[in-house]
Design a protein around this motif. Structure first.
Motif, PDB file in Angstrom:
ATOM      1  N   LEU A  71       0.834  -1.210   0.000  1.00 28.65           N
ATOM      2  CA  LEU A  71       0.000   0.000   0.000  1.00 28.65           C
ATOM      3  C   LEU A  71       0.870   1.262   0.000  1.00 28.65           C
ATOM      4  CD1 LEU A  71      -2.674  -1.197   2.545  1.00 28.65           C
ATOM      5  CD2 LEU A  71      -3.053  -0.780   0.116  1.00 28.65           C
ATOM      6  N   GLU A  72       1.958   1.221   0.743  1.00 34.05           N
ATOM      7  CA  GLU A  72       2.870   2.363   0.766  1.00 34.05           C
ATOM      8  C   GLU A  72       3.560   2.544  -0.582  1.00 34.05           C
ATOM      9  OE1 GLU A  72       5.258   1.378   4.168  1.00 34.05           O
ATOM     10  OE2 GLU A  72       3.911   2.444   5.545  1.00 34.05           O
ATOM     11  N   LEU A  73       3.848   1.432  -1.281  1.00 31.36           N
ATOM     12  CA  LEU A  73       4.426   1.508  -2.619  1.00 31.36           C
ATOM     13  C   LEU A  73       3.441   2.146  -3.594  1.00 31.36           C
ATOM     14  CD1 LEU A  73       6.676   0.831  -4.643  1.00 31.36           C
ATOM     15  CD2 LEU A  73       5.607  -1.421  -4.919  1.00 31.36           C
ATOM     16  N   ILE A  74       2.179   1.747  -3.511  1.00 29.80           N
ATOM     17  CA  ILE A  74       1.136   2.351  -4.338  1.00 29.80           C
ATOM     18  C   ILE A  74       1.050   3.847  -4.040  1.00 29.80           C
ATOM     19  CG2 ILE A  74      -1.362   2.470  -4.711  1.00 29.80           C
ATOM     20  CD1 ILE A  74      -1.411  -0.601  -4.327  1.00 29.80           C
ATOM     21  N   GLN A  75       1.044   4.187  -2.761  1.00 29.22           N
ATOM     22  CA  GLN A  75       0.977   5.591  -2.351  1.00 29.22           C
ATOM     23  C   GLN A  75       2.139   6.387  -2.943  1.00 29.22           C
ATOM     24  OE1 GLN A  75       1.697   6.231   1.872  1.00 29.22           O
ATOM     25  NE2 GLN A  75       0.157   7.868   1.917  1.00 29.22           N
ATOM     26  N   LYS A  76       3.339   5.852  -2.848  1.00 25.05           N
ATOM     27  CA  LYS A  76       4.534   6.525  -3.353  1.00 25.05           C
ATOM     28  C   LYS A  76       4.465   6.727  -4.866  1.00 25.05           C
ATOM     29  CE  LYS A  76       9.495   5.734  -3.808  1.00 25.05           C
ATOM     30  NZ  LYS A  76      10.561   4.776  -3.585  1.00 25.05           N
ATOM     31  N   GLU A  77       4.030   5.700  -5.598  1.00 31.93           N
ATOM     32  CA  GLU A  77       3.956   5.792  -7.055  1.00 31.93           C
ATOM     33  C   GLU A  77       2.867   6.751  -7.515  1.00 31.93           C
ATOM     34  OE1 GLU A  77       6.045   4.479  -9.492  1.00 31.93           O
ATOM     35  OE2 GLU A  77       7.264   4.161  -7.698  1.00 31.93           O
ATOM     36  N   LEU A  78       1.733   6.761  -6.831  1.00 30.33           N
ATOM     37  CA  LEU A  78       0.658   7.672  -7.210  1.00 30.33           C
ATOM     38  C   LEU A  78       1.040   9.129  -6.979  1.00 30.33           C
ATOM     39  CD1 LEU A  78      -2.590   5.836  -6.066  1.00 30.33           C
ATOM     40  CD2 LEU A  78      -1.662   6.071  -8.370  1.00 30.33           C
ATOM     41  N   MET A  79       1.867   9.377  -5.985  1.00 26.70           N
ATOM     42  CA  MET A  79       2.294  10.753  -5.709  1.00 26.70           C
ATOM     43  C   MET A  79       3.155  11.307  -6.847  1.00 26.70           C
ATOM     44  SD  MET A  79       0.861  11.814  -3.006  1.00 26.70           S
ATOM     45  CE  MET A  79       1.774  13.324  -2.786  1.00 26.70           C
ATOM     46  N   LYS A  80       3.670  10.438  -7.711  1.00 23.43           N
ATOM     47  CA  LYS A  80       4.468  10.876  -8.851  1.00 23.43           C
ATOM     48  C   LYS A  80       3.602  11.409  -9.996  1.00 23.43           C
ATOM     49  CE  LYS A  80       8.227   7.622  -7.938  1.00 23.43           C
ATOM     50  NZ  LYS A  80       8.945   6.434  -8.456  1.00 23.43           N
ATOM     51  N   LEU A  81       2.298  11.099  -9.986  1.00 21.91           N
ATOM     52  CA  LEU A  81       1.401  11.581 -11.036  1.00 21.91           C
ATOM     53  C   LEU A  81       1.152  13.075 -10.872  1.00 21.91           C
ATOM     54  CD1 LEU A  81      -1.325   8.791 -11.304  1.00 21.91           C
ATOM     55  CD2 LEU A  81       0.310   9.447 -13.054  1.00 21.91           C
ATOM     56  N   ASP A  82       1.182  13.786 -11.983  1.00 14.89           N
ATOM     57  CA  ASP A  82       0.938  15.218 -11.979  1.00 14.89           C
ATOM     58  C   ASP A  82      -0.498  15.503 -11.536  1.00 14.89           C
ATOM     59  OD1 ASP A  82       1.412  17.957 -12.447  1.00 14.89           O
ATOM     60  OD2 ASP A  82       0.495  17.798 -14.439  1.00 14.89           O
ATOM     61  N   GLY A  83      -0.655  16.334 -10.547  1.00 21.53           N
ATOM     62  CA  GLY A  83      -1.978  16.726 -10.072  1.00 21.53           C
ATOM     63  C   GLY A  83      -2.398  16.047  -8.784  1.00 21.53           C
ATOM     64  N   ILE A  84      -1.758  14.953  -8.396  1.00 22.65           N
ATOM     65  CA  ILE A  84      -2.120  14.278  -7.147  1.00 22.65           C
ATOM     66  C   ILE A  84      -1.357  14.948  -6.009  1.00 22.65           C
ATOM     67  CG2 ILE A  84      -1.991  12.141  -5.819  1.00 22.65           C
ATOM     68  CD1 ILE A  84      -2.674  10.630  -8.316  1.00 22.65           C
ATOM     69  N   LYS A  85      -2.128  15.425  -5.017  1.00 18.12           N
ATOM     70  CA  LYS A  85      -1.483  16.125  -3.903  1.00 18.12           C
ATOM     71  C   LYS A  85      -1.460  15.307  -2.618  1.00 18.12           C
ATOM     72  CE  LYS A  85      -5.432  18.846  -2.332  1.00 18.12           C
ATOM     73  NZ  LYS A  85      -5.947  20.185  -2.075  1.00 18.12           N
ATOM     74  N   GLU A  86      -2.316  14.276  -2.525  1.00 20.21           N
ATOM     75  CA  GLU A  86      -2.349  13.478  -1.293  1.00 20.21           C
ATOM     76  C   GLU A  86      -2.986  12.121  -1.563  1.00 20.21           C
ATOM     77  OE1 GLU A  86      -3.525  14.452   3.289  1.00 20.21           O
ATOM     78  OE2 GLU A  86      -4.921  15.135   1.755  1.00 20.21           O
ATOM     79  N   VAL A  87      -2.391  11.069  -0.983  1.00 23.69           N
ATOM     80  CA  VAL A  87      -2.962   9.728  -1.023  1.00 23.69           C
ATOM     81  C   VAL A  87      -3.043   9.252   0.422  1.00 23.69           C
ATOM     82  CG1 VAL A  87      -2.690   7.358  -1.828  1.00 23.69           C
ATOM     83  CG2 VAL A  87      -1.961   9.239  -3.298  1.00 23.69           C
ATOM     84  N   ILE A  88      -4.270   9.036   0.899  1.00 27.97           N
ATOM     85  CA  ILE A  88      -4.502   8.665   2.292  1.00 27.97           C
ATOM     86  C   ILE A  88      -4.885   7.189   2.350  1.00 27.97           C
ATOM     87  CG2 ILE A  88      -5.895   9.082   4.356  1.00 27.97           C
ATOM     88  CD1 ILE A  88      -6.444  11.912   3.148  1.00 27.97           C
ATOM     89  N   LEU A  89      -4.106   6.396   3.094  1.00 23.49           N
ATOM     90  CA  LEU A  89      -4.428   4.980   3.285  1.00 23.49           C
ATOM     91  C   LEU A  89      -5.517   4.861   4.333  1.00 23.49           C
ATOM     92  CD1 LEU A  89      -0.798   3.538   3.353  1.00 23.49           C
ATOM     93  CD2 LEU A  89      -2.333   3.735   1.394  1.00 23.49           C
ATOM     94  N   ILE A  90      -6.539   4.058   4.038  1.00 18.15           N
ATOM     95  CA  ILE A  90      -7.660   3.866   4.954  1.00 18.15           C
ATOM     96  C   ILE A  90      -7.533   2.483   5.584  1.00 18.15           C
ATOM     97  CG2 ILE A  90     -10.171   3.744   5.160  1.00 18.15           C
ATOM     98  CD1 ILE A  90     -10.301   5.530   2.630  1.00 18.15           C
ATOM     99  N   GLU A  91      -7.493   2.446   6.905  1.00 17.93           N
ATOM    100  CA  GLU A  91      -7.347   1.165   7.603  1.00 17.93           C
ATOM    101  C   GLU A  91      -8.628   0.363   7.560  1.00 17.93           C
ATOM    102  OE1 GLU A  91      -5.256   0.846  11.132  1.00 17.93           O
ATOM    103  OE2 GLU A  91      -4.008   2.593  10.773  1.00 17.93           O
ATOM    104  N   GLY A  92      -8.493  -0.947   7.631  1.00 19.13           N
ATOM    105  CA  GLY A  92      -9.652  -1.816   7.646  1.00 19.13           C
ATOM    106  C   GLY A  92      -9.664  -2.749   6.447  1.00 19.13           C
TER     107      GLY A  92
END
Length: 85
Positions: free
Chosen positions: A27-48
């Protein structure tokens, strides 16, 4: 399909996605890669369960761009839809 369902639009709500990634490191890898996309300012992981995360943008970002980025990592992604109550 509509503009809202095909894009993540800027604002406070963002868009929630479900994924088949199970481990926190994945999930952290997905978060890191998505932050590289132009226009994405935040990716919040939701527990559960199921595993989900919320994406906030500074401009309209196509859902297909996010899907391609996650798919390249070997995971699947499903955007959650809005349902009328």
């Amino acid at each position: 399909m509509s503009y809202i369902s095909e894009n993540v639009i800027p604002g406070n709500y963002g868009k929630i996605f479900g994924t088949d990634a199970k481990e926190l490191k994945d999930l952290e890898l997905i978060q890191k890669e998505l932050m590289k996309l132009d226009g994405i300012k935040e990716v919040i992981l939701i527990e559960g369960f199921p595993k989900e995360f919320k994406v906030h943008t500074s401009k309209a970002v196509q859902v297909t761009d996010i899907e391609k980025k996650v798919s390249a990592l070997g995971f699947h992604l499903v955007p959650k839809s809005f349902f009328s109550l």
